[in-house]
Design a protein around this motif. Structure first.
Motif, short mmCIF file in Angstrom:
data_model
loop_
_atom_site.label_atom_id
_atom_site.label_comp_id
_atom_site.label_asym_id
_atom_site.label_seq_id
_atom_site.Cartn_x
_atom_site.Cartn_y
_atom_site.Cartn_z
N ALA A 54 97.66 31.82 29.19
CA ALA A 54 96.99 30.53 29.01
C ALA A 54 97.93 29.39 29.38
O ALA A 54 97.53 28.44 30.06
N TYR A 55 99.17 29.50 28.98
CA TYR A 55 100.15 28.45 29.27
C TYR A 55 100.42 28.37 30.78
O TYR A 55 100.51 27.28 31.34
N ALA A 56 100.52 29.52 31.42
CA ALA A 56 100.74 29.53 32.87
C ALA A 56 99.56 28.88 33.59
O ALA A 56 99.75 28.14 34.57
N ASN A 57 98.36 29.13 33.12
CA ASN A 57 97.18 28.52 33.72
C ASN A 57 97.22 27.00 33.56
O ASN A 57 96.95 26.26 34.51
N LEU A 58 97.57 26.53 32.37
CA LEU A 58 97.67 25.08 32.16
C LEU A 58 98.76 24.47 33.05
O LEU A 58 98.55 23.42 33.65
N GLY A 63 87.49 20.28 30.65
CA GLY A 63 86.59 21.11 29.84
C GLY A 63 86.73 22.59 30.17
O GLY A 63 86.76 23.44 29.27
N ARG A 64 86.82 22.90 31.44
CA ARG A 64 86.99 24.30 31.85
C ARG A 64 88.35 24.84 31.43
O ARG A 64 88.48 25.98 31.01
N LEU A 65 89.38 24.01 31.58
CA LEU A 65 90.72 24.44 31.16
C LEU A 65 90.76 24.69 29.65
O LEU A 65 91.36 25.66 29.19
N ALA A 66 90.11 23.84 28.89
CA ALA A 66 90.07 24.02 27.44
C ALA A 66 89.33 25.31 27.08
O ALA A 66 89.79 26.08 26.23
N ALA A 67 88.20 25.56 27.73
CA ALA A 67 87.43 26.78 27.46
C ALA A 67 88.23 28.03 27.83
O ALA A 67 88.25 29.02 27.09
N ALA A 68 88.91 27.99 28.97
CA ALA A 68 89.71 29.14 29.41
C ALA A 68 90.88 29.39 28.46
O ALA A 68 91.21 30.53 28.14
N THR A 69 91.50 28.31 27.98
CA THR A 69 92.61 28.44 27.04
C THR A 69 92.14 29.04 25.73
O THR A 69 92.75 29.98 25.20
N LEU A 70 91.04 28.55 25.21
CA LEU A 70 90.50 29.07 23.96
C LEU A 70 90.08 30.53 24.12
O LEU A 70 90.34 31.36 23.24
#
Length: 96
Positions: free
Chosen positions: A50-54, A17-24
């Motif tokens: 965003a991609y690097a974070n994922l 959920g946090r990764l999705a929010a950060a990506t968005l």
């Protein structure tokens, strides 16, 4: 992301959920900067981040290979004006 985590492609300690929010948030911020600066390169920068974070939360693959997310291939940056943003004309002056 939750599905990736359940299939072992995303680190078990990651928070989908946090990764999705950060990506968005990164994508929306990149779009806002693209509009404000009239520079599509801003979105490319945000997408790369965003991609690097994922990728940093990908589960390691067997054999020591990188995780579930392949290396990002950045889109070519659009040419921008040589003038810094503060010196670029804006509004009606930019459309003349």
């Amino acid at each position: 992301l939750s599905s990736m985590q359940s299939h072992g492609k995303l680190d078990a300690k990651a928070h989908p959920g946090r990764l999705a929010a950060a990506t968005l948030a990164s994508i929306q911020g990149g779009l806002l900067l693209t509009q404000a600066r009239r520079d599509p390169g801003q979105l490319a920068i945000a997408l790369d981040a965003a991609y690097a974070n994922l990728r940093s939360h990908a589960a390691p693959r067997r054999g020591g290979q990188d995780g579930a997310f392949p290396r990002a291939v950045s889109a070519p940056r659009a040419a921008t004006s040589a003038a810094p943003p503060a010196e670029r004309p804006s509004g009606a002056a930019a459309r003349r």
